[in-house]
Design a protein around this motif. Structure first.
Motif, PDB file in Angstrom:
ATOM      1  N   TYR A 175       0.857  -1.189   0.000  1.00 52.18           N
ATOM      2  CA  TYR A 175       0.000   0.000   0.000  1.00 52.18           C
ATOM      3  C   TYR A 175       0.890   1.235   0.000  1.00 52.18           C
ATOM      4  CZ  TYR A 175      -4.430   2.324   1.406  1.00 52.18           C
ATOM      5  OH  TYR A 175      -5.572   3.078   1.472  1.00 52.18           O
TER       6      TYR A 175
ATOM      7  N   THR B  15      -2.813   1.586  -4.400  1.00 56.36           N
ATOM      8  CA  THR B  15      -3.659   2.457  -3.595  1.00 56.36           C
ATOM      9  C   THR B  15      -4.962   1.709  -3.341  1.00 56.36           C
ATOM     10  OG1 THR B  15      -4.841   3.499  -5.428  1.00 56.36           O
ATOM     11  CG2 THR B  15      -2.711   4.452  -4.828  1.00 56.36           C
ATOM     12  N   SER B  16      -5.843   2.295  -2.542  1.00 64.09           N
ATOM     13  CA  SER B  16      -7.142   1.649  -2.329  1.00 64.09           C
ATOM     14  C   SER B  16      -7.961   1.645  -3.614  1.00 64.09           C
ATOM     15  CB  SER B  16      -7.909   2.356  -1.205  1.00 64.09           C
ATOM     16  OG  SER B  16      -8.081   3.730  -1.487  1.00 64.09           O
TER      17      SER B  16
ATOM     18  N   ALA C 167      -6.031  -1.447  -5.825  1.00 66.88           N
ATOM     19  CA  ALA C 167      -5.417  -2.592  -5.137  1.00 66.88           C
ATOM     20  C   ALA C 167      -5.792  -3.917  -5.792  1.00 66.88           C
ATOM     21  CB  ALA C 167      -5.797  -2.589  -3.657  1.00 66.88           C
TER      22      ALA C 167
ATOM     23  N   LEU D 284      -7.786  -3.580   4.396  1.00 66.64           N
ATOM     24  CA  LEU D 284      -7.731  -3.427   2.943  1.00 66.64           C
ATOM     25  C   LEU D 284      -7.467  -4.787   2.305  1.00 66.64           C
ATOM     26  CD1 LEU D 284      -7.686  -1.566   0.412  1.00 66.64           C
ATOM     27  CD2 LEU D 284      -5.193  -1.517   0.679  1.00 66.64           C
TER      28      LEU D 284
ATOM     29  N   GLU E 211     -10.340   0.696   4.069  1.00 68.57           N
ATOM     30  CA  GLU E 211      -9.501   0.471   5.248  1.00 68.57           C
ATOM     31  C   GLU E 211     -10.351   0.157   6.477  1.00 68.57           C
ATOM     32  OE1 GLU E 211      -6.717   3.652   5.962  1.00 68.57           O
ATOM     33  OE2 GLU E 211      -6.099   3.716   3.857  1.00 68.57           O
TER      34      GLU E 211
END
Length: 360
Positions: free
Chosen positions: A146, A162-163, A166, A190, A237
């Motif tokens: 991450y 990144t979120s 991912a 995540l 998250e």
């Protein structure tokens, strides 16, 4: 004479800050505004003098986000904008790992952070030494890290994520390495939420964001009881049961796009408080409702210390070149992947199926 000079100065300040007031007036009192407006005007003058730009993260307070941010958004988006900018100086209105990422992608620029104590519980949960031990335990498996990590950790990584991307990065890494399992660190939630979106096996680390881990499914139930018409959006998250109880889950960019596109009458953003305040400034007519949690690290950044940072050119962030070179490879691999057509959302129907995650 003094009163006349003060009035003239305030008139000048108003001229350059009046466009900001409509976006912050729900979060700043009229009594506070003259002080904040003067700081905003001074900072914007200093930026021109120093050939500087300010990168304002989504979790900055509205006075910073709307008042002095040249580029606003998530941590990776800000670093990419910094690399494209012609400015010589970058001021990171965010936390330390973000400033490191900006330095990694912009090695020839001076990167400053207004407060060196602006850290991150998630980034602090793992070290480069930890990653080396993980790789020894799972040889041959790619490490996806991450972007919310230190340069030391990124330097031990195969590719960052990144979120928002991912799932895409995990599936790319599995295909590229020819494996069916991938190490995804350091955010446990995540990783669990990504695992519910893919057939690739996930090995995770028990790192957590102190803002998002505090949300519970009971919070969502309470909000639904109090505001039955509100649409609830959660960040990945957060724990899995929080996402399962929400109407939508996605990155900060995905949540912003959702609100801007749908313009729901009432919305709840299950993330850091200032994000709702900042999005609200751009979508008048949408009512934003709590709950939210404050990030104590983000809140170390203020207009006052941004001004002082530019006046004194203080608190420079550097990364050793050998570390930066290895970390740059991991970040660049992610940057080079074709971006999703839209910021990734997490399919909540798919996530209802239990997916096992191996926790290191």
């Amino acid at each position: 004479m003094a009163d006349g000079a003060a009035m003239a100065r305030w008139t000048t300040v108003q001229d350059v800050t009046d466009h900001v007031w409509p976006k912050v007036r729900d979060h700043v009192t009229p009594m506070e505004w003259p002080v904040q407006a003067e700081l905003i005007a001074e900072i914007n003058r200093l930026k021109a003098d120093r050939d500087a730009v300010i990168l304002a993260h989504n979790y900055m307070t509205p006075d910073i986000f709307h008042g002095v941010g040249d580029y606003v958004g998530d941590s990776l988006g800000l670093a990419k904008e910094a690399a494209r900018s012609d400015a010589k100086v970058i001021v990171q209105a965010g936390v330390h790992f973000m400033a490191e990422t900006s330095k990694i992608l912009s090695p020839d620029k001076t990167v400053l952070i207004p407060d060196l104590r602006a850290g991150c519980s998630l980034a602090a949960s793992i070290t480069g030494a930890d990653v080396r031990l993980i790789k020894a335990r799972y040889p041959g498996l790619p490490v996806v890290t991450y972007v919310n990590t230190t340069a030391d950790v990124k330097a031990e990584t195969d590719i960052c994520c990144t979120s928002a991307n991912a799932v895409q990065v995990v599936e790319w890494a599995a295909k590229e390495w020819g494996v069916d399992r991938v190490i995804l660190i350091p955010d446990e939630f995540l990783a669990r939420n990504v695992a519910a979106q893919t057939t690739v096996g996930i090995i995770a680390w028990k790192g957590r964001c102190e803002v998002h881990e505090r949300f519970t499914a009971a919070d969502i139930a309470d909000m639904r009881a109090a505001y039955p018409g509100a649409e609830i959006l959660a960040h990945p998250e957060c724990p899995e049961d929080v996402l399962a109880a929400s109407d939508f889950a996605g990155s900060t960019a995905a949540m912003t796009d959702y609100v801007a596109g749908r313009k729901p009458k009432q919305v709840v953003l299950i993330t850091e408080c200032s994000m709702a305040s900042n999005v609200a400034g751009d979508v008048p007519g949408v009512q934003f409702i709590g709950p939210c949690n404050l990030c104590p690290h983000m809140k170390r950044i203020t207009l006052e210390n941004i001004r002082d940072c530019l006046i004194n050119m203080q608190f420079e962030v550097t990364v050793p070149e050998d570390m930066a070179e290895r970390a740059r490879l991991a970040v660049q691999r992610m940057v080079d992947l074709p971006p999703p057509a839209i910021p990734a959302r997490y399919d909540l129907f798919k996530a209802r199926h239990h997916v096992a995650v191996e926790l290191i």
